[in-house]
Scaffold this active site. Sequence first.
Site, short mmCIF file in Angstrom:
data_model
loop_
_atom_site.label_atom_id
_atom_site.label_comp_id
_atom_site.label_asym_id
_atom_site.label_seq_id
_atom_site.Cartn_x
_atom_site.Cartn_y
_atom_site.Cartn_z
CG ASP A 31 -2.03 0.99 1.16
OD1 ASP A 31 -1.76 2.19 0.96
OD2 ASP A 31 -3.19 0.58 1.31
CG HIS A 40 -8.56 -3.42 -1.94
ND1 HIS A 40 -9.48 -2.71 -2.67
CD2 HIS A 40 -8.30 -2.67 -0.84
CE1 HIS A 40 -9.75 -1.58 -2.05
NE2 HIS A 40 -9.05 -1.54 -0.92
CB VAL A 49 -9.05 1.54 -4.69
CG1 VAL A 49 -8.75 0.86 -6.02
CG2 VAL A 49 -8.06 2.68 -4.44
CG HIS A 106 -6.61 -2.60 3.64
ND1 HIS A 106 -5.91 -1.48 3.27
CD2 HIS A 106 -7.86 -2.45 3.10
CE1 HIS A 106 -6.69 -0.68 2.55
NE2 HIS A 106 -7.88 -1.25 2.43
P1 AMP Z 1 -9.72 1.21 0.38
O1 AMP Z 1 -10.04 2.49 1.10
O2 AMP Z 1 -10.00 -0.02 1.17
O3 AMP Z 1 -10.35 1.23 -0.99
O4 AMP Z 1 -8.15 1.20 0.24
C1 AMP Z 1 -7.45 1.60 -0.89
C2 AMP Z 1 -6.02 1.59 -0.47
O5 AMP Z 1 -5.24 1.67 -1.64
C3 AMP Z 1 -5.59 2.74 0.44
O6 AMP Z 1 -5.03 2.20 1.63
C4 AMP Z 1 -4.55 3.49 -0.39
O7 AMP Z 1 -3.49 3.95 0.39
C5 AMP Z 1 -4.11 2.44 -1.38
N1 AMP Z 1 -3.65 2.90 -2.67
C6 AMP Z 1 -4.17 3.88 -3.46
N2 AMP Z 1 -3.50 3.97 -4.62
C7 AMP Z 1 -2.55 3.01 -4.58
C8 AMP Z 1 -1.52 2.59 -5.49
N3 AMP Z 1 -1.34 3.17 -6.68
N4 AMP Z 1 -0.72 1.56 -5.11
C9 AMP Z 1 -0.87 0.98 -3.91
N5 AMP Z 1 -1.80 1.33 -3.01
C10 AMP Z 1 -2.63 2.32 -3.34
#
Ligand code: AMP
Length: 144
Positions: A37, A106, A102, A108
């Site tokens: 992340d 996924h 996003v 975490h």
């Molecule tokens: P969520 O809020 O569960 O959708 O988490 C999305 C996660 O993706 C967040 O923890 C962000 O920090 C992470 N994130 C956003 N863009 C990227 C990227 N390009 N590469 C890796 N992690 C990302």
Amino acid sequence: MAERTTYDSNNIFAKILRGEIPSHRVYEDDAVVAFMDVMPQGPGHTLVVPKAPSRNLLDADPAVFGPLFANVQKLARAVKKAFDADGVTVMQFNEPASGQTVFHLHVHIIPRFEGIPLKPHSGQMEKPEVLAENAGKIRKALGS
Ligand code: AMP
């Protein structure tokens, strides 16, 4: 609200899965890709992303969850070992009201240490060299 139920194949994780934008990958098989992340809530914060497209858990094919969570367990063990953590937080968000930012399913995985709180969700960008070093630690733990 149609936009809240439709999978957008141009989301950032779909682009990472297709190799269109870079990531610090730690693991890949037929079902998932795992990478660091970029705004970690703690050192070693890793995301496990199924290759099959869905916005989140709510619209996913149930067949995705077996391979996904087998890999979540494998990665959780590896990050715990790689960072000598006391525990591991596993989180997964569905739709904006829950904190999802996003819109490709996924999970975490965050190493945890006694008495140390998580940093904010989607907070500060980590330096690429730190992410690369942490990814190396996890790859090593996976291989041992
Ligand atoms: P969520 O809020 O569960 O959708 O988490 C999305 C996660 O993706 C967040 O923890 C962000 O920090 C992470 N994130 C956003 N863009 C990227 C990227 N390009 N590469 C890796 N992690 C990302």
